[in-house]
Every structure is written in C-alpha cells, then in structure tokens.
Motif scaffolding. Structure first.
Motif, PDB file in Angstrom:
ATOM      1  N   VAL A  85       1.664   6.883  82.422  1.00 37.66           N
ATOM      2  CA  VAL A  85       2.571   5.890  82.991  1.00 37.66           C
ATOM      3  C   VAL A  85       3.695   5.562  82.020  1.00 37.66           C
ATOM      4  N   SER A  86       3.392   5.487  80.739  1.00 35.61           N
ATOM      5  CA  SER A  86       4.457   5.225  79.762  1.00 35.61           C
ATOM      6  C   SER A  86       5.466   6.372  79.751  1.00 35.61           C
ATOM      7  N   ALA A  87       4.983   7.614  79.814  1.00 40.17           N
ATOM      8  CA  ALA A  87       5.892   8.758  79.867  1.00 40.17           C
ATOM      9  C   ALA A  87       6.681   8.778  81.172  1.00 40.17           C
ATOM     10  N   GLU A  88       6.052   8.343  82.249  1.00 38.35           N
ATOM     11  CA  GLU A  88       6.729   8.270  83.550  1.00 38.35           C
ATOM     12  C   GLU A  88       7.928   7.349  83.486  1.00 38.35           C
ATOM     13  N   ASN A  89       7.770   6.177  82.907  1.00 39.70           N
ATOM     14  CA  ASN A  89       8.866   5.210  82.830  1.00 39.70           C
ATOM     15  C   ASN A  89       9.959   5.677  81.874  1.00 39.70           C
ATOM     16  N   TYR A  90       9.602   6.379  80.818  1.00 38.73           N
ATOM     17  CA  TYR A  90      10.594   6.926  79.903  1.00 38.73           C
ATOM     18  C   TYR A  90      11.423   8.010  80.590  1.00 38.73           C
ATOM     19  N   THR A  91      10.770   8.896  81.328  1.00 41.17           N
ATOM     20  CA  THR A  91      11.427  10.083  81.861  1.00 41.17           C
ATOM     21  C   THR A  91      12.102   9.845  83.201  1.00 41.17           C
ATOM     22  N   TYR A  92      11.457   9.043  84.070  1.00 38.45           N
ATOM     23  CA  TYR A  92      11.949   8.905  85.445  1.00 38.45           C
ATOM     24  C   TYR A  92      12.350   7.480  85.816  1.00 38.45           C
ATOM     25  N   GLY A  93      12.049   6.511  84.974  1.00 40.06           N
ATOM     26  CA  GLY A  93      12.405   5.137  85.284  1.00 40.06           C
ATOM     27  C   GLY A  93      11.239   4.329  85.812  1.00 40.06           C
ATOM     28  N   THR A  94      11.540   3.098  86.209  1.00 36.21           N
ATOM     29  CA  THR A  94      10.494   2.124  86.543  1.00 36.21           C
ATOM     30  C   THR A  94      10.074   2.142  88.006  1.00 36.21           C
ATOM     31  N   GLN A  95      10.560   3.072  88.805  1.00 38.66           N
ATOM     32  CA  GLN A  95      10.217   3.071  90.220  1.00 38.66           C
ATOM     33  C   GLN A  95       8.705   3.143  90.438  1.00 38.66           C
TER      34      GLN A  95
END
Length: 623
Positions: A68-78
C-alpha cells in the motif's frame, strides 16, 4: 554488506524468539494441544479482542505495509477509497442484522465482518464442523465440498508464498542478508509455533505481531514528519507531485483504480476474505458466542481502516522524501516493495533499533498470515479430504490430532518452496496477492451465495458455476496485461545519486547481497510501467485490460449466473432446502411465502423444535 547494528539484530531476534516461545507456552499449558477442539479452535474460549486483531493480521499484514505504501508513492492516493468498501457493509450489519443475531448463540459459534457476519456466518454457526465446506456438503453434496475445498487450498498455498516473499525483500534490502536465508528464517519460525501451539498460539502471536506492525508504520510516519517539517508539508509536496486523488469517477472498468472499482469491486474482495474463507471462520469459531464474535468483527473494522490509512500516508511520506530524486530513476531500488525499506535505512539508520523495529514489523506481518494459512490448510485437509476415505473415517478420533500437527508442519515447509516460485512471477506484492484472491475467492463466494440465497440451486449448478467462474477468472487474472501507467517522477534534486530532497545520504550500492538474481528477475514490473499517457493499451484484448479490482466480482457473477441457469436445466429431484441452510432474510421471506413445513427435512439440522424457533427468530430479524 550488512547495515544492521547490534540493537537492530536484538530487536528482530526478540520478536522471533517471543513468537516461538508463545508456541512453546501453549504446547505446555492448558490442555497441551491434546484435542482437535483445542488445537484448531482454541477450545472456543478466546475473547473478542485477540480474535479481532487476528482477523486483521491474517490478510492485511506485510502486504499492507509494503504494497500500500508503494501504491501511494507510484499511483497516488486513489487506493485509499478501498476503505469505503469496508464501511459499506458495516452499517447494513449494524442496523439490519446485528441486533437480533445474538439469539442464535444456542445454535452456533461462528461469524464474520458486518454484512458478511450476519448473512453468511450465521449459517456456519449452526454447524459444528471444523471446516466451512461441510456446509456445502449439507447444501449441495460431497462433490461441491471437495471442489471448493481444493480451490481454497490452491488459493492459500499461493498466498503463503506471496506473504513469505514480501518480508524477505525488505530484510535483504535493508540488512544485506541473503533473500533466501530470510525466507527460511520466517518460514521455519512460523511453522514451529503454529505446529506446537495450535490456534491459541496463532491468535496470541497475532496480537503481538499486529502491535509491532503498527509500531513500524508509526515510526516511519514520525521520522518522516520530523525530517520533512510536519504532515502539512508532506501533503503539500504530495499534492504538487500529483499524488493526491480521491474522486476518479470514470465508469471505464479498465482504469486501474476508480471510486467504483474500489468501492464496489472491493466489497467482493472483502467478502471473499471475511465471509467464507476457512482461515477467518476458524478464528471466529474460537470465540464462545456469536455476540462476542460479532464484537470481534466490529473492533476489527476500525483497526483495519486505521492501518490502511496510516500505511497510505506512509507512502506519501516516502514520496515527499524522494520527490526530487526518484530511487527508481537512480537505480537505488528496482521493485516497488523496496521503497519503504530503503526509506527506513536512509532516514533511520543512525537511530539504534528503529530499522530493527521496522523489519520486525514486516516479519510480524508475514508470520501472522502464514500461520493462519498453515493452520486452516491442515484443518481442511483432515476434515475435507482424509475423513472422506472409508479406511480413515472408521478410525478412532485420536488419530486426527497427530495427523493435523504433521500436516501443519508439511504445509509450513511447502510454503518455503512456493515462495521461490512467487519470486519469479514478476508482479508487485499487492497486485499479485489481490489477483490470487480475486481469481479464486470470487467463485468460492459465488458458490456459498448460491447455497444461502437461492432455494433452487443444486449441486449440478454449483459445480458448473464454480468451474466456469474459476476458468474465466484465472484466464483474465493471469493473462498478459498492458503496462500500468505511473505518475511522473523527477531527478532534479539528485547530486551524485545521493542527494534527496536536500538531505545528503550515504551511498551503499552493495546492500542487496545474494539476491540480485531475484531482484533482476522481478524488476520487469518497474520496467514495464510507463508515465501517465493517453494510451490505454487498446491493442490488448478488452478483458485483459480489466482492472484487477473487478476480477473477484466477475468470478462471483459468473458463478452465480451459470449456477442458477444450469440448476434450471434437466431434472430437479432435490428435496426442499432446509431453512437452517439459508441466509436469515431468505429463510424469513420463504417462510412468509410458503406454507409451514413440518417434514423431517425441516427438522434435520436443528432438532425437533428448532424449526418453530427459527420461524420466530426470522420474524424478529425484520421487525
């Protein structure tokens, strides 16, 4: 080259030692794990609080911390909007089901989250088996039970490999220890305490390990806020970098994350995990009453949301730190799941024990998840496979316990082998795990839904729906996919590849010791990603472009539709479905629409006078 200090090793060693000692403690105290009820269900004596932590730890663990941390870094907070799918079910359960389900305590011992807890788990509470798939035999037949149990086993074996591999990446990145030494260390410790201490050890260690997970993520946030100047500054940097997005309402199902895919598609993923999954059912069976089990689910929901939101913000912390010198562009990391460990060593290596605390939290996530899988797989193997053979079914019950322990040991070792295969898949930890659960979990949820919400479904339809649903989901889930569009990054603030956002960092290129072969093999995910463009990958078949968040729902709908259609074809010789096998609202509606039935089939599951009591209960459910 090892970057750990003595204090870091002490912290990690203490976590692993405490987890192992908990297993030894429960192997030597109480009933000393001498019965199936104690080994698999903790004698149904556990409280709501430890079970709630265990429910969280089972599936939201190392994957949450890293993915989830990598998700927010790479793709944003959606992705944060997936919490909406958790919230959707809670008020429905609280206002429509929860107030009346406590009266079922005389019938049962099982329940799950919100909508799940009261539509699905009520049925399981009426059963006295160790496996949820016993319900499918009562409702449809032995073949349905066997196929669904096999599908579950495949799901969990694959998932074990994913969650065991995740902390190994973190440890090898941070400390330089060999990747496969990390895999062996986590896998063997988990197998040790799960095999010795049974469900009690699993539940208690889950509480301890969940607290460590929270400590690890809060340490990341605290250090990030101090170094970056506070949460407001982190949010400002993330917003300027285009990372803040919550309301993508595009109806296009091929977009990776939208309000609809997360809010609606996430519901089916959530239900497949918490409504009909054997690992979660066993935990809820360890609670002595339905009311306490429901309380465990209520406690679990806000804890789950808190961990999800905190980990998402940790991703923004990492982005704010590296926003001017992207570690992918500089070659400092090759996988998204290495981002958080890299941040830890760049910012915390001078604080004794903090890197160790972080790695202990990652370890804890995988330990808790693998232990639940090992325990549930052992239960399913004994009660869904072995006991169905005539030569074994005639044996005394004493043989079941040693066989269950032996199987726990075997599944723990199998997990080590599967993790090697997972390392070669080339997908991120988050996406791979959700794809596995979506591909298998959706059809399984569909079969249980056919049984509980339809009186006309039969075994012929259930088997056909399951097989078609699995085939389509596995085809879509593991077909070639277009590259994911990532948000833009820069290297404008880099200085000799060691300058990040105005902070000079040490260069340590040799940190990944003994694992470069695995890193290179799985780096295809990053290389295949592309900055945001208007190219939607139209050269790919449409279903291949479908967001992975919809896979579970597709499997669910296909299974239900095919199951209902096939059930209507051909002879229908099945006896009427006993009300005890139907979800309460369906049973209540059926009771109002059909004349009262006092035939033996109505009395079959619940005893001589339970049919009348169930009518009274079902009437009160909707008052």
């Amino acid at each position: 080259m090892s970057l750990f200090t003595a204090a870091d090793y002490v912290v990690c060693g203490m976590m692993l030692s405490i987890s192992a000692l908990i297993g030894v403690y429960f192997a030597c105290t109480g009933g000393r794990q001498r019965s199936q009820a104690e080994y698999l269900l903790a004698d149904r004596s556990m409280g709501a609080l430890p079970v709630s932590f265990s429910l969280l730890a089972s599936f939201m663990s190392a994957i949450t911390l890293l993915g989830v941390s990598a998700e927010n870094y790479t793709y944003g907070t959606q992705f944060v909007l997936i919490n909406v799918s958790y919230v959707i079910a809670t008020p429905i359960a609280a206002h429509c089901y929860l107030p009346v389900f406590y009266r079922l305590s005389e019938y049962s011992v099982y329940q799950v989250s919100s909508t799940t807890a009261h539509c699905y788990l009520l049925v399981f509470y009426r059963l006295s088996e160790y496996s949820v798939y016993q319900y499918l035999e009562y409702r449809f037949g032995t073949l349905t039970r066997m196929l669904c149990s096999l599908a579950f086993s495949l799901q969990m074996i694959l998932y074990m490999g994913v969650v065991l591999y995740a902390p190994a990446i973190a440890l090898s990145t941070v400390t330089g220890i060999s990747l496969w030494l990390s895999v062996l260390l986590v896998g063997l410790v988990c197998t040790f305490y799960s095999t010795l201490g049974g469900m009690k050890a699993v539940l208690v260690t889950d509480v301890f390990q969940t607290l460590l997970m929270f400590a690890a993520i809060f340490a990341v946030i605290a250090v990030g806020c101090v170094t970056m100047g506070g949460p407001a500054e982190i949010w400002r940097v993330a917003e300027e970098g285009g990372r803040i997005e919550f309301f993508n309402i595009s109806p296009d199902p091929t977009e990776r994350h939208t309000v609809w895919s997360l809010g609606l598609g996430g519901v089916f993923i959530y239900l497949s995990l918490y409504a009909v999954n054997q690992a979660q059912v066993q935990r809820l069976l360890s609670v002595g009453s339905l009311r306490r089990a429901q309380l465990a689910l209520w406690i679990q929901c806000p804890i789950l949301t808190c961990l999800s939101l905190s980990t998402s913000f940790a991703g923004l912390v990492v982005y704010a730190h590296y926003h001017g010198c992207d570690p992918f562009a500089t070659g400092k990391v090759k996988l998204p799941d290495q981002l958080l460990p890299r941040f830890v060593m760049d910012t915390m290596r001078d604080i004794p024990g903090l890197p160790g605390l972080f790695v202990a939290g990652i370890f804890s996530g995988s330990l808790s998840t693998v232990s639940s899988a090992v325990n549930s797989l052992a239960a399913v193997t004994v009660h869904d496979y072995v006991r169905l053979f005539p030569c074994w079914s005639q044996q005394p019950a004493e043989w079941e316990l040693p066989l269950t322990k032996l199987l726990s040991l075997g599944y723990g070792l199998l997990c080590l082998a599967v993790s090697y295969v997972v390392s070669k898949v080339g997908a991120s930890v988050l996406t791979a795990s959700l794809t596995i659960f979506g591909a298998v979990g959706g059809p399984l949820l569909g079969v249980f839904t056919l049984g509980m919400f339809s009186t006309g479904a039969n075994q012929r339809g259930a088997v056909a729906g399951l097989l078609v649903g699995l085939a389509i989901n596995l085809w879509i889930g593991f077909a070639p996919k277009p590259p994911a569009a990532t948000l833009p990054v820069t290297t404008d603030l880099c200085r000799n590849d060691t300058h990040v956002a105005g902070v000079v960092l040490p260069a340590y290129d040799d940190v990944i010791d003994g694992s470069s072969d695995v890193i290179n093999a799985t780096a295809a995910l990053v290389e295949g990603a592309s900055p945001l463009t208007d190219d939607s990958g139209s050269e790919y078949f449409y279903l291949y472009r479908l967001s992975y968040m919809w896979i579970s729902m597709v499997g669910f709908l296909v299974t239900c539709l095919v199951g209902l259609l096939v059930s209507l074809i051909g002879p229908r010789r099945s006896p009427p479905t006993p009300p005890g096998l139907l979800s309460p609202p369906v049973a209540w509606l059926r009771g109002r629409m059909e004349p009262q039935d006092s035939s033996p089939s109505r009395m079959k599951l619940n005893g001589s006078n339970v049919g009348t009591e169930m009518d009274q209960f079902e009437a009160k459910t909707w008052l």
